[in-house]
Design a protein around this motif. Structure first.
Motif, PDB file in Angstrom:
ATOM      1  N   CYS A 202       0.846  -1.193   0.000  1.00 34.24           N
ATOM      2  CA  CYS A 202       0.000   0.000   0.000  1.00 34.24           C
ATOM      3  C   CYS A 202       0.882   1.242   0.000  1.00 34.24           C
ATOM      4  O   CYS A 202       1.794   1.368   0.810  1.00 34.24           O
ATOM      5  CB  CYS A 202      -0.910  -0.012   1.226  1.00 34.24           C
ATOM      6  SG  CYS A 202      -1.970   1.444   1.369  1.00 34.24           S
TER       7      CYS A 202
ATOM      8  N   LEU B 130      -0.496  -5.420   0.887  1.00 29.80           N
ATOM      9  CA  LEU B 130      -1.826  -5.149   0.345  1.00 29.80           C
ATOM     10  C   LEU B 130      -2.554  -6.459   0.092  1.00 29.80           C
ATOM     11  O   LEU B 130      -1.986  -7.404  -0.463  1.00 29.80           O
ATOM     12  CB  LEU B 130      -1.656  -4.386  -0.965  1.00 29.80           C
ATOM     13  CG  LEU B 130      -2.800  -3.603  -1.533  1.00 29.80           C
ATOM     14  CD1 LEU B 130      -3.254  -2.536  -0.561  1.00 29.80           C
ATOM     15  CD2 LEU B 130      -2.389  -2.940  -2.832  1.00 29.80           C
TER      16      LEU B 130
ATOM     17  N   HIS C  18      -4.957   0.532   0.146  1.00 31.77           N
ATOM     18  CA  HIS C  18      -6.024  -0.236   0.770  1.00 31.77           C
ATOM     19  C   HIS C  18      -7.299   0.591   0.673  1.00 31.77           C
ATOM     20  O   HIS C  18      -7.245   1.833   0.702  1.00 31.77           O
ATOM     21  CB  HIS C  18      -5.750  -0.431   2.275  1.00 31.77           C
ATOM     22  CG  HIS C  18      -4.695  -1.407   2.615  1.00 31.77           C
ATOM     23  ND1 HIS C  18      -3.486  -1.024   3.130  1.00 31.77           N
ATOM     24  CD2 HIS C  18      -4.675  -2.754   2.547  1.00 31.77           C
ATOM     25  CE1 HIS C  18      -2.759  -2.093   3.366  1.00 31.77           C
ATOM     26  NE2 HIS C  18      -3.457  -3.161   3.023  1.00 31.77           N
TER      27      HIS C  18
END
Length: 162
Positions: free
Chosen positions: A24, A31, A50
């Protein structure tokens, strides 16, 4: 397609499998699940968020820093390009909740830690403390009851108040 204040290109929703090995761009954690990715055709733009990082509030009031609100920045305000979190002392180079007046920073994941947690190996709930009170006659060292790692009194920890 949607826009986010932290990125110049439009983003589109997508589902991420953990084994894809993506990170992320907001919280810098692995992620998986619902996310957003950059929708530009440029192969050099690897921006991912995210869903929860996409939805973060831009301004929060946090119990650890009641003097001022904390503002979500997409990058650290320092000229070095990183910050040290006032909760965990870890570094970060992306999203931070920041107080300019106090030079105070929090990782986004530290800002959302629960006030209390329960553990199967301890009979009482553990409460989040932002620092430990100094007690002169207290000889007990500050070590984690699970991993036995020492920690600094000025950083956050979960503590049994019983």
């Amino acid at each position: 397609m949607v826009r986010h204040f932290s990125h110049p290109h439009p983003l589109c929703p997508f589902e991420v499998e953990e084994e894809q090995g993506l990170t992320c761009s907001g919280c810098e954690l692995n992620l998986s699940g619902s996310a957003y990715k950059c929708n530009t055709r440029s192969s050099t733009c690897d921006f991912y968020l995210h869903k929860s990082c996409f939805e973060l509030q831009r301004k929060i009031q946090h119990a650890s820093h009641p003097q001022h609100p904390l503002i979500l920045l997409s990058s650290p305000p320092s000229r070095w390009g990183f910050f040290f979190c006032n909760a965990c002392d870890g570094s970060g180079s992306s999203f931070t909740y920041h107080c300019k007046a106090c030079d105070f920073d929090l990782h986004v994941h530290c800002s959302s830690l629960p006030d209390n947690v329960t553990r199967h190996d301890h009979q009482h709930p553990l409460g989040l403390v932002f620092s430990f009170p100094k007690v002169e006659d207290e000889e007990e060292d500050k070590y984690c009851g699970v991993c036995k790692t020492g920690f600094k009194e000025e950083f956050w920890a979960y503590r049994c108040k019983e």
